[in-house]
Design a protein around this motif. Structure first.
Motif, PDB file in Angstrom:
ATOM      1  N   SER A 225       0.814  -1.215   0.000  1.00  0.00           N
ATOM      2  CA  SER A 225       0.000   0.000   0.000  1.00  0.00           C
ATOM      3  C   SER A 225       0.854   1.275   0.000  1.00  0.00           C
ATOM      4  O   SER A 225       0.327   2.362   0.182  1.00  0.00           O
ATOM      5  N   HIS A 226       2.169   1.127  -0.169  1.00  0.00           N
ATOM      6  CA  HIS A 226       3.108   2.261  -0.126  1.00  0.00           C
ATOM      7  C   HIS A 226       2.926   3.104   1.130  1.00  0.00           C
ATOM      8  O   HIS A 226       2.633   4.303   1.061  1.00  0.00           O
ATOM      9  N   PRO A 227       3.092   2.489   2.303  1.00  0.00           N
ATOM     10  CA  PRO A 227       2.903   3.234   3.552  1.00  0.00           C
ATOM     11  C   PRO A 227       4.036   4.244   3.777  1.00  0.00           C
ATOM     12  O   PRO A 227       5.098   4.140   3.165  1.00  0.00           O
ATOM     13  N   SER A 228       3.774   5.198   4.694  1.00  0.00           N
ATOM     14  CA  SER A 228       4.849   6.107   5.111  1.00  0.00           C
ATOM     15  C   SER A 228       5.390   5.683   6.470  1.00  0.00           C
ATOM     16  O   SER A 228       6.445   6.133   6.898  1.00  0.00           O
ATOM     17  N   MET A 229       4.630   4.816   7.166  1.00  0.00           N
ATOM     18  CA  MET A 229       5.043   4.346   8.493  1.00  0.00           C
ATOM     19  C   MET A 229       4.807   2.846   8.568  1.00  0.00           C
ATOM     20  O   MET A 229       3.669   2.380   8.550  1.00  0.00           O
ATOM     21  N   LEU A 230       5.901   2.075   8.632  1.00  0.00           N
ATOM     22  CA  LEU A 230       5.800   0.615   8.677  1.00  0.00           C
ATOM     23  C   LEU A 230       6.188   0.120  10.070  1.00  0.00           C
ATOM     24  O   LEU A 230       7.248   0.489  10.595  1.00  0.00           O
ATOM     25  N   LEU A 231       5.314  -0.694  10.662  1.00  0.00           N
ATOM     26  CA  LEU A 231       5.577  -1.267  11.983  1.00  0.00           C
ATOM     27  C   LEU A 231       5.932  -2.737  11.788  1.00  0.00           C
ATOM     28  O   LEU A 231       5.165  -3.476  11.169  1.00  0.00           O
TER      29      LEU A 231
ATOM     30  N   GLY B 262      17.828  -6.761   6.069  1.00  0.00           N
ATOM     31  CA  GLY B 262      18.285  -5.370   6.203  1.00  0.00           C
ATOM     32  C   GLY B 262      18.498  -4.738   4.839  1.00  0.00           C
ATOM     33  O   GLY B 262      18.049  -3.611   4.579  1.00  0.00           O
ATOM     34  N   ASP B 263      19.146  -5.488   3.934  1.00  0.00           N
ATOM     35  CA  ASP B 263      19.415  -4.963   2.583  1.00  0.00           C
ATOM     36  C   ASP B 263      18.121  -4.701   1.815  1.00  0.00           C
ATOM     37  O   ASP B 263      18.035  -3.746   1.048  1.00  0.00           O
ATOM     38  N   LEU B 264      17.107  -5.569   2.035  1.00  0.00           N
ATOM     39  CA  LEU B 264      15.845  -5.409   1.301  1.00  0.00           C
ATOM     40  C   LEU B 264      15.050  -4.207   1.816  1.00  0.00           C
ATOM     41  O   LEU B 264      14.298  -3.586   1.067  1.00  0.00           O
ATOM     42  N   LEU B 265      15.212  -3.894   3.099  1.00  0.00           N
ATOM     43  CA  LEU B 265      14.430  -2.802   3.690  1.00  0.00           C
ATOM     44  C   LEU B 265      15.073  -1.423   3.513  1.00  0.00           C
ATOM     45  O   LEU B 265      14.361  -0.423   3.433  1.00  0.00           O
ATOM     46  N   ARG B 266      16.402  -1.378   3.440  1.00  0.00           N
ATOM     47  CA  ARG B 266      17.067  -0.068   3.399  1.00  0.00           C
ATOM     48  C   ARG B 266      16.584   0.846   2.276  1.00  0.00           C
ATOM     49  O   ARG B 266      16.394   2.046   2.499  1.00  0.00           O
ATOM     50  N   PRO B 267      16.344   0.323   1.064  1.00  0.00           N
ATOM     51  CA  PRO B 267      15.946   1.224  -0.035  1.00  0.00           C
ATOM     52  C   PRO B 267      14.619   1.957   0.199  1.00  0.00           C
ATOM     53  O   PRO B 267      14.362   2.954  -0.468  1.00  0.00           O
ATOM     54  N   ILE B 268      13.780   1.496   1.124  1.00  0.00           N
ATOM     55  CA  ILE B 268      12.480   2.172   1.285  1.00  0.00           C
ATOM     56  C   ILE B 268      12.596   3.425   2.154  1.00  0.00           C
ATOM     57  O   ILE B 268      11.647   4.176   2.299  1.00  0.00           O
ATOM     58  N   LYS B 269      13.797   3.668   2.688  1.00  0.00           N
ATOM     59  CA  LYS B 269      13.959   4.738   3.665  1.00  0.00           C
ATOM     60  C   LYS B 269      13.538   6.121   3.139  1.00  0.00           C
ATOM     61  O   LYS B 269      13.047   6.949   3.899  1.00  0.00           O
ATOM     62  N   SER B 270      13.743   6.364   1.862  1.00  0.00           N
ATOM     63  CA  SER B 270      13.434   7.690   1.326  1.00  0.00           C
ATOM     64  C   SER B 270      11.931   7.983   1.376  1.00  0.00           C
ATOM     65  O   SER B 270      11.526   9.136   1.353  1.00  0.00           O
ATOM     66  N   SER B 271      11.093   6.922   1.475  1.00  0.00           N
ATOM     67  CA  SER B 271       9.650   7.170   1.463  1.00  0.00           C
ATOM     68  C   SER B 271       8.912   6.630   2.682  1.00  0.00           C
ATOM     69  O   SER B 271       7.727   6.886   2.850  1.00  0.00           O
ATOM     70  N   CYS B 272       9.606   5.870   3.528  1.00  0.00           N
ATOM     71  CA  CYS B 272       8.888   5.201   4.615  1.00  0.00           C
ATOM     72  C   CYS B 272       9.753   5.097   5.869  1.00  0.00           C
ATOM     73  O   CYS B 272      10.917   4.691   5.791  1.00  0.00           O
ATOM     74  N   SER B 273       9.171   5.468   7.013  1.00  0.00           N
ATOM     75  CA  SER B 273       9.858   5.263   8.295  1.00  0.00           C
ATOM     76  C   SER B 273       9.499   3.883   8.824  1.00  0.00           C
ATOM     77  O   SER B 273       8.443   3.344   8.481  1.00  0.00           O
ATOM     78  N   ILE B 274      10.376   3.331   9.657  1.00  0.00           N
ATOM     79  CA  ILE B 274      10.117   2.002  10.227  1.00  0.00           C
ATOM     80  C   ILE B 274      10.249   2.060  11.744  1.00  0.00           C
ATOM     81  O   ILE B 274      11.185   2.656  12.268  1.00  0.00           O
TER      82      ILE B 274
END
Ligand SMILES: Nc1ncnc2c1ncn2[C@@H]1O[C@H](COP(=O)(O)OP(=O)(O)OP(=O)(O)O)[C@@H](O)[C@H]1O
Ligand SMILES: [Mg+2]
Length: 246
Positions: free
Chosen positions: A163-169, A186-198
């Motif tokens: 859903s292209h979230p901005s906040m992922l829990l 970790g490698d798979l999640l890092r690229p989403i940083k520009s659009s989503c906080s975790i």
């Protein structure tokens, strides 16, 4: 400093006699990877569920981009950018990997309607893109229940991100994974940083240290410490909890 995206203020949650959360304040900035650690039973999952809307706090507020969402339904939170991957897997094991992601993309539509509808074709490209992002494109036609444990976790993360979230829990996404699978996560999640906080709950301190900008430590439903990984590592009270309890 990054502007704040998620703000938790004074959140309390009781289960009968047990005070699971005793007044928690937590802020997650835009483009921030924030770790939540603490001993078993310290309230990490409870806090994530009160943020996600599965549990209502007894007191306190949860805000996302300045909107008070404390009492919003889970589906309404999703519409403003919140997404969660639970501690226990919630995939559909008897559907294909492809259809699991398709369902996540089309949340709200009935299962039967979705699987025969035209949206199946329309969504083919985004589904395959998510599967590629999480190294699952070659498993698209396999039943989700046949995936390895690590692949199932990645499928769930892909579904949470559909859903292209901005906040992922994320609640313990690397539990049960091999060291190599953790590194890949970790490698798979890092690229989403520009659009989503975790906001991520983890017991693996090495993973948390390398992945997060900020770490909050919970103990007995209260915040014991918060800081950068380097600050948390030096914190005497945190060391005491981890040496004596974990
Ligand atoms: N639905 C519930 N009903 C009653 N008690 C609950 C419920 N959910 C959690 N608790 C209790 O609240 C406390 C906090 O639990 P929580 O699951 O939030 O801890 P946690 O930090 O996520 O632990 P773990 O590291 O084991 O996942 C525990 O004592 C737990 O037993
Ligand atoms: Mg938990």
């Amino acid at each position: 400093m990054a502007s704040s995206l998620l703000e938790v203020r004074g959140v309390e949650k009781r289960f009968g006699e047990l005070q699971a959360l005793g007044g928690v304040d937590l802020t997650v900035g835009a483009q921030e990877f924030h770790g939540l650690i603490g001993p078993n039973g310290s309230g990490k999952s409870t806090l994530l569920h009160t943020i996600a809307g599965g549990l209502l706090p007894d007191h306190g507020t949860v805000s996302l981009t300045g909107r008070d969402i404390t009492r919003w339904a889970v589906s309404s939170r999703a519409a403003v950018g919140m997404s969660i991957k639970f501690q226990i897997a919630r995939i559909f094991p008897d559907l294909t990997v492809y259809d699991n992601v398709l369902l996540a993309l089309q949340a709200g539509q009935s299962l039967g309607g979705l699987l025969i509808s035209r949206s199946r074709r329309r969504l083919a490209a985004p589904v395959m893109e998510s599967l590629r992002d999480f190294r699952l494109d070659t498993r698209a036609d396999d039943m989700a229940g046949d995936l390895s444990h690590g692949e199932m976790q990645w499928l769930e993360i892909a579904m949470a991100l559909a859903s292209h979230p901005s906040m992922l829990l994320l609640d313990e996404p690397t539990a049960g994974m091999s060291p190599e699978e953790r590194r890949v996560t970790g490698d798979l999640l890092r690229p989403i940083k520009s659009s989503c906080s975790i906001l991520i709950v983890e017991h693996d301190l090495d993973f948390i240290r390398s992945f997060c900008d900020v770490i909050t430590v919970l103990e007995g439903g209260k915040i014991l410490a918060e800081g950068t990984p380097a600050e948390i590592e030096k914190n005497e009270r945190v060391r005491e909890v981890y040496v004596t309890r974990v």
